[in-house]
Design a protein around this motif. Sequence first.
Motif, PDB file in Angstrom:
ATOM      1  N   VAL A  15     -69.091  45.303 103.493  1.00  0.00           N
ATOM      2  CA  VAL A  15     -69.607  46.740 104.114  1.00  0.00           C
ATOM      3  C   VAL A  15     -71.001  47.016 103.360  1.00  0.00           C
ATOM      4  O   VAL A  15     -70.961  46.989 102.173  1.00  0.00           O
ATOM      5  N   PRO A  16     -71.659  47.258 104.158  1.00  0.00           N
ATOM      6  CA  PRO A  16     -73.272  47.579 103.391  1.00  0.00           C
ATOM      7  C   PRO A  16     -72.905  48.948 102.535  1.00  0.00           C
ATOM      8  O   PRO A  16     -72.075  49.876 103.026  1.00  0.00           O
ATOM      9  N   GLY A  17     -73.643  48.787 101.444  1.00  0.00           N
ATOM     10  CA  GLY A  17     -73.343  49.832 100.541  1.00  0.00           C
ATOM     11  C   GLY A  17     -72.238  50.033  99.585  1.00  0.00           C
ATOM     12  O   GLY A  17     -72.102  50.644  98.756  1.00  0.00           O
TER      13      GLY A  17
END
Length: 496
Positions: A478-480
């Motif tokens: 999941v980005p971030g």
Amino acid sequence: MARRGLLVGTAATALTLGTVSFADAATGDDAPDRTRTVRGTLPTGSPDYVYLPVEVPRGVREIAVSYTYEKTPVPAGTQGNALDIGIFDERGTELGGRGFRGWSGGARSSFFIRADEATPGYIAGPVRAGTWNIALGPYTVAPEGLPYEVTITLRFGPTGSTPKPVYPPERAKGRGRAWYRGDCHLHSVHSDGKRTPAEIATAARAAGLDFINSSEHNTYSAHSAWDGLWGDDLLVLTGEEVTTRNGHVIALATDPGTFVDWRYRARDNRFGHYAKAVRRAGGLVVPAHPHATCIGCHWKFGFGEADAVEVWNGAYTPEDEIALAEWDNSLVVAARTSKPWVAAMGNSDAHREPDKVGLPQTVVLADELSREAITAGIRAGHSYIAESSAVTLSFGASGGRGLHAGIGERLRVDGDDTPVTVRLEVTGAPGCTAHFVTDQGTLFTATLPESGTGVVEWRTTPVYAAYVRAEVRHPSTVPGLPGALAALTNPVFLEG
């Protein structure tokens, strides 16, 4: 015969219904079964526990209880009905008293108790004459109330004898001083799990575990259910998952047969009393999944009485990430104030397939494979957490005049600016990255070889890092957000 449950008394967290009487029951070995049914409705705002007294006459061989309740449809976001059940015998319902005879929560709709046997979750023994109390726990109540029906059946005849319980030994053969792998949060058919103790023991061995801890919700009935399942290769510890309305805590490795009460909230100021009782019974106090989102699961008692804290529960989730961050914050306070610190551990909380026993597992450095040595290692933080037996770590710091400290230890060097080398060895973590986390945050990251086996070193000083701990993480999905953990160590503290 059916009767209505009338409310005859209240307390801050408990309420008592009208008594069910069998005064007209014929007794004797050939007396027929006698049954009473009670119906009623619990309103919203009901106390946590509602007691239904039952007058049990002499000559009863078995007491059997069944219950149903209406699961009223409710709008999305509104709590529906959920009703737990258990029972206390003629010795009473006093907190921490001797009257406890079993609890199944919401996992069963019926149970029985007699001298020679009882439903899993319940304690076999004579059904003595006197006032027993069926304990109802309205976990959640719909706005329309919770209609219930409880049926009690008494069966008469010779009492029979109660077998002496056989408990697991406190020591297994082991490998002397070594790293031992364990899973201390497991559920069987003795609470809300679906596996038998035999199936858990088989799964534990398959997962490469050396020890497990029996931790059923609010009952110790499984303590005597492991006969023939332990061995030179598997140490079985006994405990309980104390499941309060303000969070769950593992009573880890208590004396077999120990009952730890759960009928209180944080506002009642009773937790410290029972934490001390756990330790008097030789056990550890371990808050479980402290940031779980299920009703009643979020931990509200603080960590002042904790011997360790479960920061990783089952498959890694954002709830664990929050628990890990909270624990790390506590390390900062401990490092800067020289106060005692609380070690981290991880457990599977496995209930049924596809829950994996041993995902994760706590790997403990202990002098031997025994109850005393394992609990000492956990309490001291001489441990790390791994997602499986395929992952192994070695972690420590060295500096000054050949000094060295391992996981959970303190490295004391000559000054705050003395160089310190932190070293992590990893196997079984392909595609992962290694992170060194300090009181200043994550200060060093390295990519491990594709094989998952590698060595990572970093140089620092006590003034720059009051402690260092290692995390091994999978790639982020999941980005971030950080990737899921593959492994985590307790800290090494650096002091100049």
